[in-house]
Structure formats: C-alpha cells, structure tokens
Design a protein around this motif. Structure first.
Motif, PDB file in Angstrom:
ATOM      1  N   GLU A  28      14.309  -4.639  19.519  1.00  0.00           N
ATOM      2  CA  GLU A  28      14.306  -4.203  18.128  1.00  0.00           C
ATOM      3  C   GLU A  28      13.242  -4.923  17.305  1.00  0.00           C
ATOM      4  N   ASP A  29      12.638  -5.990  17.873  1.00  0.00           N
ATOM      5  CA  ASP A  29      11.581  -6.715  17.176  1.00  0.00           C
ATOM      6  C   ASP A  29      10.211  -6.086  17.387  1.00  0.00           C
ATOM      7  N   LYS A  30      10.100  -5.191  18.338  1.00  0.00           N
ATOM      8  CA  LYS A  30       8.806  -4.589  18.643  1.00  0.00           C
ATOM      9  C   LYS A  30       8.613  -3.373  17.732  1.00  0.00           C
ATOM     10  N   ILE A  31       8.021  -3.641  16.585  1.00  0.00           N
ATOM     11  CA  ILE A  31       7.946  -2.649  15.520  1.00  0.00           C
ATOM     12  C   ILE A  31       6.750  -1.745  15.743  1.00  0.00           C
ATOM     13  N   SER A  32       6.986  -0.444  15.767  1.00  0.00           N
ATOM     14  CA  SER A  32       5.882   0.497  15.923  1.00  0.00           C
ATOM     15  C   SER A  32       5.033   0.481  14.662  1.00  0.00           C
ATOM     16  N   VAL A  33       3.759   0.851  14.802  1.00  0.00           N
ATOM     17  CA  VAL A  33       2.826   0.676  13.688  1.00  0.00           C
ATOM     18  C   VAL A  33       2.211   1.978  13.185  1.00  0.00           C
ATOM     19  N   ASP A  34       2.396   3.080  13.868  1.00  0.00           N
ATOM     20  CA  ASP A  34       1.702   4.314  13.503  1.00  0.00           C
ATOM     21  C   ASP A  34       2.626   5.250  12.733  1.00  0.00           C
ATOM     22  N   HIS A  35       2.389   5.363  11.440  1.00  0.00           N
ATOM     23  CA  HIS A  35       3.162   6.275  10.601  1.00  0.00           C
ATOM     24  C   HIS A  35       2.205   6.967   9.645  1.00  0.00           C
ATOM     25  N   ASP A  36       2.303   8.286   9.583  1.00  0.00           N
ATOM     26  CA  ASP A  36       1.488   9.042   8.634  1.00  0.00           C
ATOM     27  C   ASP A  36       2.152   8.960   7.265  1.00  0.00           C
ATOM     28  N   MET A  37       1.471   8.363   6.302  1.00  0.00           N
ATOM     29  CA  MET A  37       2.032   8.211   4.974  1.00  0.00           C
ATOM     30  C   MET A  37       1.330   9.099   3.960  1.00  0.00           C
ATOM     31  N   SER A  38       0.661  10.132   4.449  1.00  0.00           N
ATOM     32  CA  SER A  38      -0.041  11.058   3.562  1.00  0.00           C
ATOM     33  C   SER A  38       0.936  11.666   2.562  1.00  0.00           C
ATOM     34  N   GLY A  39       0.525  11.715   1.303  1.00  0.00           N
ATOM     35  CA  GLY A  39       1.356  12.309   0.270  1.00  0.00           C
ATOM     36  C   GLY A  39       2.334  11.355  -0.370  1.00  0.00           C
ATOM     37  N   LYS A  40       2.478  10.133   0.158  1.00  0.00           N
ATOM     38  CA  LYS A  40       3.395   9.154  -0.418  1.00  0.00           C
ATOM     39  C   LYS A  40       2.685   8.324  -1.474  1.00  0.00           C
ATOM     40  N   SER A  41       3.356   8.071  -2.571  1.00  0.00           N
ATOM     41  CA  SER A  41       2.850   7.145  -3.582  1.00  0.00           C
ATOM     42  C   SER A  41       3.686   5.873  -3.521  1.00  0.00           C
ATOM     43  N   VAL A  42       3.002   4.725  -3.433  1.00  0.00           N
ATOM     44  CA  VAL A  42       3.674   3.452  -3.199  1.00  0.00           C
ATOM     45  C   VAL A  42       3.137   2.406  -4.170  1.00  0.00           C
ATOM     46  N   LEU A  43       4.035   1.768  -4.915  1.00  0.00           N
ATOM     47  CA  LEU A  43       3.661   0.663  -5.789  1.00  0.00           C
ATOM     48  C   LEU A  43       4.210  -0.622  -5.191  1.00  0.00           C
ATOM     49  N   ILE A  44       3.330  -1.624  -5.022  1.00  0.00           N
ATOM     50  CA  ILE A  44       3.691  -2.887  -4.381  1.00  0.00           C
ATOM     51  C   ILE A  44       3.370  -4.031  -5.323  1.00  0.00           C
ATOM     52  N   THR A  45       4.310  -4.948  -5.517  1.00  0.00           N
ATOM     53  CA  THR A  45       4.033  -6.134  -6.332  1.00  0.00           C
ATOM     54  C   THR A  45       3.590  -7.286  -5.433  1.00  0.00           C
ATOM     55  N   GLY A  46       2.834  -8.212  -6.012  1.00  0.00           N
ATOM     56  CA  GLY A  46       2.413  -9.402  -5.283  1.00  0.00           C
ATOM     57  C   GLY A  46       1.410  -9.115  -4.190  1.00  0.00           C
ATOM     58  N   CYS A  47       0.322  -8.412  -4.526  1.00  0.00           N
ATOM     59  CA  CYS A  47      -0.629  -7.958  -3.500  1.00  0.00           C
ATOM     60  C   CYS A  47      -1.865  -8.841  -3.365  1.00  0.00           C
ATOM     61  N   SER A  48      -1.877 -10.001  -3.976  1.00  0.00           N
ATOM     62  CA  SER A  48      -3.067 -10.845  -3.854  1.00  0.00           C
ATOM     63  C   SER A  48      -3.196 -11.424  -2.451  1.00  0.00           C
ATOM     64  N   THR A  49      -2.090 -11.749  -1.818  1.00  0.00           N
ATOM     65  CA  THR A  49      -2.096 -12.326  -0.468  1.00  0.00           C
ATOM     66  C   THR A  49      -0.835 -11.879   0.274  1.00  0.00           C
ATOM     67  N   GLY A  50      -0.703 -12.337   1.507  1.00  0.00           N
ATOM     68  CA  GLY A  50       0.542 -12.214   2.257  1.00  0.00           C
ATOM     69  C   GLY A  50       0.989 -10.802   2.546  1.00  0.00           C
ATOM     70  N   PHE A  51       2.317 -10.619   2.575  1.00  0.00           N
ATOM     71  CA  PHE A  51       2.891  -9.323   2.924  1.00  0.00           C
ATOM     72  C   PHE A  51       2.384  -8.210   2.004  1.00  0.00           C
ATOM     73  N   GLY A  52       2.269  -8.503   0.716  1.00  0.00           N
ATOM     74  CA  GLY A  52       1.847  -7.476  -0.233  1.00  0.00           C
ATOM     75  C   GLY A  52       0.439  -6.988   0.041  1.00  0.00           C
ATOM     76  N   ARG A  53      -0.475  -7.922   0.272  1.00  0.00           N
ATOM     77  CA  ARG A  53      -1.865  -7.555   0.561  1.00  0.00           C
ATOM     78  C   ARG A  53      -1.942  -6.739   1.860  1.00  0.00           C
ATOM     79  N   LEU A  54      -1.266  -7.212   2.897  1.00  0.00           N
ATOM     80  CA  LEU A  54      -1.282  -6.517   4.185  1.00  0.00           C
ATOM     81  C   LEU A  54      -0.681  -5.123   4.069  1.00  0.00           C
ATOM     82  N   ALA A  55       0.416  -4.999   3.309  1.00  0.00           N
ATOM     83  CA  ALA A  55       1.063  -3.695   3.153  1.00  0.00           C
ATOM     84  C   ALA A  55       0.164  -2.735   2.381  1.00  0.00           C
TER      85      ALA A  55
END
Length: 330
Positions: A28-55
């Motif tokens: 369950e730790d082997k997380i798949s990485v390929d997802h089509d997110m076309s058409g999705k709008s996503v707002l992320i806080t804390g995007c200067s570094t870390g998880f937010g920047r990567l996401a």
C-alpha cells in the motif's frame, strides 16, 4: 488505486497492522504516479517549498489548472514557479496567500475563482509550521502562531472556498496533518495539539459536507526531508532565546535536542503529492477519510481503524447516521 474505497482501506489497515511498526515497504506504500488531471482546478497553500511545491508542479504537469499560493510575495520561489510554468506551458498561477491573513485568504480565493468562472475542484491545505520543546516553555507567541497557521489557516481557507463548492454540489478538501496528529512524541511543542485539532475539524467537516457532495480527506505524512525541519529549528531557537529560566530549568535533556533536529532520512517527499493525486482521481464519495503516507512505520493506522469503528458504532443509528456511514463507507 483500483476499486479502492473507505471500507477496503480500513480493512487493509487491519490486515497490515503488524507491518505498520516496521520499516518494511508494504504494497500500500507503493503509490502510483500517473493520473490525468485535465480539467481539474486545484488551489494549494504553502507552495514555496516541500509538499506544496512538489504538488503544484506535479499536478500542473498532469494537466490541472493549479493555483500555487504562498506568503511574502515577491520572492524567488514564486519567480521560479512562474518561469517553470512559462517554459513548460503549464496552467499554473502563483497567488499570494498568507493563511493567517483574513484579507489575503479572501482575496486570493476570489482571484482563483475569477480565473475558473466561479468553481474550484480541490483545495489542499498544505501550509504548516512547527516548533520544538516541552509544552511549559511554549509562550503564547509561539502557541498562537502555531494554531494560527496549522488550524485557523485551514479553517479560513475552507470558509473561503465552501460557498462556491456548495453551489456546485461538488468539491474536495485535502488537509495535510501528520502522524503526530494521532500519536504523540514528547518535546514537539504545540505541533501535535494543532494537528490533533486539524484532524478533528477535518472529520467534522467531512460529516457536515456529505449533503453537499463535497469530500474531505486527511493526509497523514510521517517524517520526510522537507524545509519544515529547518524552519522548526529556527523557530525553536528563537523561542529559547526569549524563554525564562523558571520554565526551562526542568527540561535540560529535552531542550538540548532543539535546533538540530532532522527527519525523513532518505524517504521521498513525492510520496505525499502522489497520494494526493490518487485521492483526487477517486470517484466522489469513495475517497478515504484518512490516508497514512510513509514507507515505514505508520503507528496511527490502528487508531484510525478504532476511531472509525467507534464513530459508526456510536452515531451510525442516530439521525446523523447516514452522514457518518457515508464518510466511513460503512
């Protein structure tokens, strides 16, 4: 994640409980990485570094319209993201939001809604901060700062986006907490109390938003090598400089750890954006309430399982029952 819903996730937690206390990398730790997110709008806080920047980078590359927010603009990290978006032709916009500011939260969310025609598919409350040290040495300045960022910030953001999500009868809010939002390590200051509070607020929101077709998911990362450790060390040392001896005198051994903490080892911070992408890709109403993310120990799994069972057992037959069962997929 094929045919995964809350019920199967909870069953999986029970089946893998013995592995949760080890560093073994389970299936369950082997997380798949390929997802089509076309058409999705996503707002992320804390995007200067870390998880937010990567996401922000990952989701934009997968086709999403991304609003990457951070505080204290202008800054180099914002410029880097803008150049990246231009070079790779990504639909990524940087917006200034300090989650401790009512006015910036409101104006930033309105800016994003204006760019989408008034809708937002996903809010990711990722911004967070940390201190170290025993509870007694945490003055009110440090305590208020932690709660303002880690609890009141996600609350402000949720209040800002929910009218539009309720109008659309759809949406997803992902709140990033921590393993330490369910289990406690001494001398991590008010960090666990804030993350426990965010866990509770997230679960309550999840129940209340069932009638509106909006999902809430809680991401619970373990230790990863991000900037939170450096920032926590700086916060902790500043706290020690103003701390009174009458409070620090009894905690020499715990205080000696402060200022030099690191965490995460060789773990890959991309695990967290990858888990978020899986959650986003799931059909509405099938997403798990909680998602534990770490290749090693996940001690909160047993707590999460018992908590779910208790909620359903306690309120499943009450007038709130349909909401409780929908969230826990019981």
């Amino acid at each position: 994640m094929p045919n995964m819903n809350r019920r199967t996730l909870l069953a999986g937690a029970a089946a893998t409980g013995a592995l949760a206390a080890s560093a073994y990398v389970a299936a369950e730790d082997k997380i798949s990485v390929d997802h089509d997110m076309s058409g999705k709008s996503v707002l992320i806080t804390g995007c200067s570094t870390g998880f937010g920047r990567l996401a922000a980078e990952k989701f934009a590359r997968q086709g999403a319209k991304v609003f990457a927010t951070m505080r204290n603009l202008p800054r180099a990290e914002a410029d880097e993201l803008r150049v990246l978006a231009l070079n790779e032709k990504l639909d990524l916009q940087v917006i200034e939001i300090d989650v401790t500011s009512d006015s910036q939260v409101e104006s930033g969310v309105q800016q994003a809604l204006a760019a989408t025609g008034g809708t937002l598919d996903v809010l990711i409350n990722n911004a967070g901060t940390s201190y170290g040290g025993p509870i007694e040495i945490q003055d009110m300045e440090a305590t208020q700062h932690l709660f303002d960022v880690n609890v009141f910030g996600p609350h402000r953001m949720a209040r800002a986006v929910l009218p539009a999500m309720r109008k659309a009868k759809s949406g997803l809010i992902i709140n990033v907490t921590s393993q330490l939002g369910r289990v406690i390590v001494p001398a991590y200051a008010q960090y666990s109390p804030t993350k426990f509070a965010l866990e509770a607020m997230s679960e309550q929101l999840a129940y209340e938003l069932v009638p509106h077709g909006i999902d809430v998911n809680i991401i619970e990362p373990g230790g990863y090598p991000t900037m939170i450790w450096k920032n926590s060390n700086e916060n902790s040392l500043a706290l020690l400089e103003r701390a009174e001896e009458k409070h620090t005198a009894g905690y020499q051994a715990l205080i000696a750890q402060l200022g030099g903490r690191t965490g995460g080892g060789s773990t890959d911070p991309m695990d967290v954006p990858n888990a978020m992408a899986e959650i986003i890709a799931m059909p509405a109403g099938t997403r798990p309430l909680r998602r534990e993310v770490h290749p090693g120990a996940k001690p909160q799994m047993a707590i999460n399982k018992v908590s779910s069972e208790v909620q359903v057992g306690w309120l499943g037959g009450s007038p709130y029952g349909p909401w409780i069962k929908a969230v826990h997929n019981s």
